[in-house]
Design an enzyme around this catalytic site. Structure first.
Site, PDB file in Angstrom:
ATOM      1  CD  GLU A 425      69.787  56.541  87.204  1.00 51.54           C
ATOM      2  OE1 GLU A 425      69.643  55.308  87.034  1.00 51.54           O
ATOM      3  OE2 GLU A 425      70.772  57.039  87.773  1.00 51.54           O
ATOM      4  CG  ASP A 498      72.351  54.606  84.483  1.00 57.56           C
ATOM      5  OD1 ASP A 498      71.790  54.301  83.403  1.00 57.56           O
ATOM      6  OD2 ASP A 498      72.797  55.745  84.730  1.00 57.56           O
ATOM      7  CG  ASP A 500      75.086  53.529  88.356  1.00 56.89           C
ATOM      8  OD1 ASP A 500      73.917  53.559  88.807  1.00 56.89           O
ATOM      9  OD2 ASP A 500      75.563  54.462  87.687  1.00 56.89           O
ATOM     10  CG  ASP A 502      74.130  57.587  91.864  1.00 57.96           C
ATOM     11  OD1 ASP A 502      74.241  57.422  93.097  1.00 57.96           O
ATOM     12  OD2 ASP A 502      74.609  58.547  91.234  1.00 57.96           O
TER      13      ASP A 502
END
Ligand code: 0RA
Length: 633
Positions: A425, A498, A500, A502
């Protein structure tokens, strides 16, 4: 002789029974598939299936299942009750025979449509052999009887313990921890199974209660397979309602079929034989598919909706959700996992029945028939468009000599078996990964932003998306129905995002793409999630990476007072060396293999997570929070 028996010495029959139970304990996998969580839950299915058999035979309507506080399971049904009384031939009580003799079931029970295929129908005696303790209580003939066992061996004779106005069987068992890797039952696994069983047996009511938590469910569906299809489509948009429902019998094969088309593109057809799920299909599915294609083409032609073209099977199945449930005596199952029906009689029975009944349905419901034919035509057009797009991509890649996407940093090794592709990403993390990797066998493909949600896209639009085209070319196996794992360029495809929201979203978009468009990649275990650490714990020159809160607490303790904890917010916070050490080095990294064990649940997961409806998504996430987080349904 009698004296021997009283002293607990065994006669010939008992020895045969004992040998059987011994064989089960020696090779449990042969009888219940495995000794992991799957095998453990199989014990419950086995006992519940016996109760369901009583329902199917018309003698019962209720099965109650309890996970008890002590970890045992109780299954109670209101059927005829396992026979009790001395069996003259064997000189043994019938109840004891049913619970200790591997082959006794059939001697007493003539129901030829019972659950009896594959690993199923091995009988309660197998559950008994694999249980530390088991209690069987039978109510019949106005009385209540009981016998208890340890690892399948009776503690004593069948006892008369009272009177009863009811009939039925109650089995309580404690799985043997010496046999099973885990003896903890999972509510959701059992819940899902019982829900399916209730859809497939509309006469049955299955009550399920977890006394460890107080949770409970009652499953009863008057609508049967038709309601099953509506349930599977609950987060999709059906283009007609109610589903097309066809029920009947041909040549001793009973059929219960429901179909409903959605405005989407995925096909979800689940088949069952005597309520056993057949994920690999088989003869009944071959018959179903052939009849579906033929009948829709015939109607299309005769109604004038379809001119000069013929719809292919994949056209008439686009956006279709269906349940094909058949019942037949002594089904033959094939394949390593016995997941495929081999009985040839089923093919003809299903196809002749479907040809006739579906044609009849179309004549009586011309509006639905027109929707179905138009849906097929639109699928055909989109298939043609997709083929052109694919050809164009192929031609382009051949013309552009290097053919691989410019963003791909490929590895030097050419043997796919040794190669890994990291999908990363963001360009910056992609840069670190390129510097940190072992370029010998690790390739990096950075992703810019989010990829297309293929759950909502027309199949021919999927390849319009540049990120997806790059992914397809890099992976090398093609896309859609033509995907071929023999052609993939990397044995492992690792998603690195990541930790998180997203990152989770991008991970889910990628998994949706792989599941919907490159399914064998997922099914054959080529897809992994990279697991970057969540924390760095450091003091002076010493540092420890922690992958969860527990490890973090341990590291703080280890380094003592003055230890600092920093939480990684994203891959970008790690330098190339750290990224290699923590996440990419095969010697020290953690990776999670994506496993799709249950295709029905997977379809639900993707359609709900990536579909339009907010409400089912919220419910599903609440209900399946842990699966969604792990993403390994
Ligand atoms: C053998 C024969 C009969 C019923 C059963 C077994 C039976 C087994 C189980 C296991 C759980 N629940 C069950 N209910 C019934 C038929 C007995 C008769 O003919 O009355």
């Amino acid at each position: 002789m009698d004296g021997d028996k009283e002293q607990g010495l065994y006669d010939a029959d008992s020895i045969v029974a004992l040998k059987g139970l011994e064989a089960v304990r020696k090779r449990p996998g042969m009888y219940i598939g495995s000794t992991d969580a799957r095998g453990l839950h199989h014990l419950v299915y086995e006992v519940v299936d016996n109760g369901i058999d009583e329902v199917m035979a018309g003698y019962a309507d209720r099965v109650n299942v309890y996970i008890n506080e002590d970890g045992s399971v109780t299954v109670n049904d209101d059927g005829r009750g396992i026979p009790v009384g001395m069996n003259k031939e064997e000189g043994k009580d019938a109840l004891e025979m049913c619970l200790t003799d591997l082959h006794a079931g059939g001697k007493f029970n003539q129901n030829s449509y019972k659950v009896s295929g594959g690993l199923h129908g091995v009988g309660v005696s197998v559950v008994n052999a694999l249980s530390k303790r088991l209690t069987a209580i039978v109510e019949r003939d106005g009385k209540m009887f009981r016998q208890t066992y340890k690892i399948g061996i009776p503690d004593g004779p069948v006892e008369l313990i009272g009177d009863s106005e009811n009939t039925g069987t109650t089995i309580t068992f404690y799985p043997d921890g010496d046999i099973f890797e885990t003896v903890v039952f999972d509510y959701e696994i059992l819940q899902n199974r019982f829900r399916n069983q209730a859809f497939l047996n509309k006469e049955a009511t299955i009550y399920f209660e977890d006394k460890r938590t107080g949770k409970s469910d009652t499953f009863h569906y008057d609508g049967g397979v038709s309601e099953f299809v509506q349930y599977l489509n609950r987060s999709k948009k059906a283009i007609h309602d109610p589903p097309i429902a066809l029920a009947g019998e041909r040549n001793g094969v009973m059929m219960d079929i429901a179909l409903q088309y959605t405005d989407g593109y995925n096909e979800e057809i689940d088949s069952f034989v005597n309520t056993i799920y057949t994920p690999e299909g088989g003869t009944h599915m071959t018959g179903f598919r052939a009849a579906l294609t033929k009948t829709i083409n015939d109607y299309g032609k005769s109604s004038g909706l379809l001119k000069d073209t013929t719809l292919e099977g994949s056209d008439v199945r686009e956006g279709l959700t269906a349940i094909v449930s058949i019942r037949m005596p002594e089904p033959q199952f094939e394949g390593q996992t016995k997941a495929k029906l081999g009985s040839s009689i089923a093919q003809k029975a299903v196809s002749t029945f479907m040809n006739e009944k579906l044609a009849e349905y179309f004549l009586e419901n011309p509006a639905v028939a027109a929707l179905v034919v138009r849906k097929g035509i639109s699928a055909l057009e989109s298939r043609e468009a997709a083929r052109k797009a694919r050809d164009a991509t192929r031609r382009k890649s051949v013309l552009e000599s290097t053919s691989l996407p410019g963003k791909l940093a490929d590895c030097s090794e050419k043997d796919p078996a040794k190669c890994e592709l990291y999908i990363v990403e963001g360009e910056s993390a992609g840069g670190s990964a390129k510097q940190g990797r072992d370029r010998m066998f690790q390739a990096i493909l950075p992703l810019r932003g989010k990829i297309l949600n293929v759950e909502k896209a027309r199949p021919d639009k999927v390849l319009d998306n540049e990120e997806i085209r790059n992914l397809m070319i890099a992976i090398g196996g093609g896309i859609g129905k033509e995907f071929d794992t023999d052609k993939i360029r990397y044995n492992s495809i690792v998603i690195m995002t990541d930790a998180d929201v997203d990152g989770a979203h991008i991970g889910t978009l990628l998994l949706t793409l792989f599941y919907r468009q490159m399914r064998p990649l997922v099914e054959k275990g080529h897809v992994f999630l990279a697991m970057p650490p969540l924390y760095r714990v450091y003091k002076g020159k010493k540092e420890i990476y922690a992958y969860n809160d527990e490890e973090m607490a341990k590291a703080v303790e280890e380094l003592g007072t003055g230890a600092n904890v920093s939480r990684y917010k994203g891959l970008g916070e790690m330098n190339p060396q750290q990224l290699w050490d923590t996440t990419m080095n095969p010697e020290s990294r953690m990776m999670k293999k994506i496993e799709i064990q249950d295709a029905i649940i997977a379809d639900q997961l993707f359609s709900i997570l990536m579909g339009d409806d907010v409400e089912p998504r919220r419910d599903f996430i609440i209900e399946h929070a842990h699966e969604v987080i792990n993403l390994d349904v």
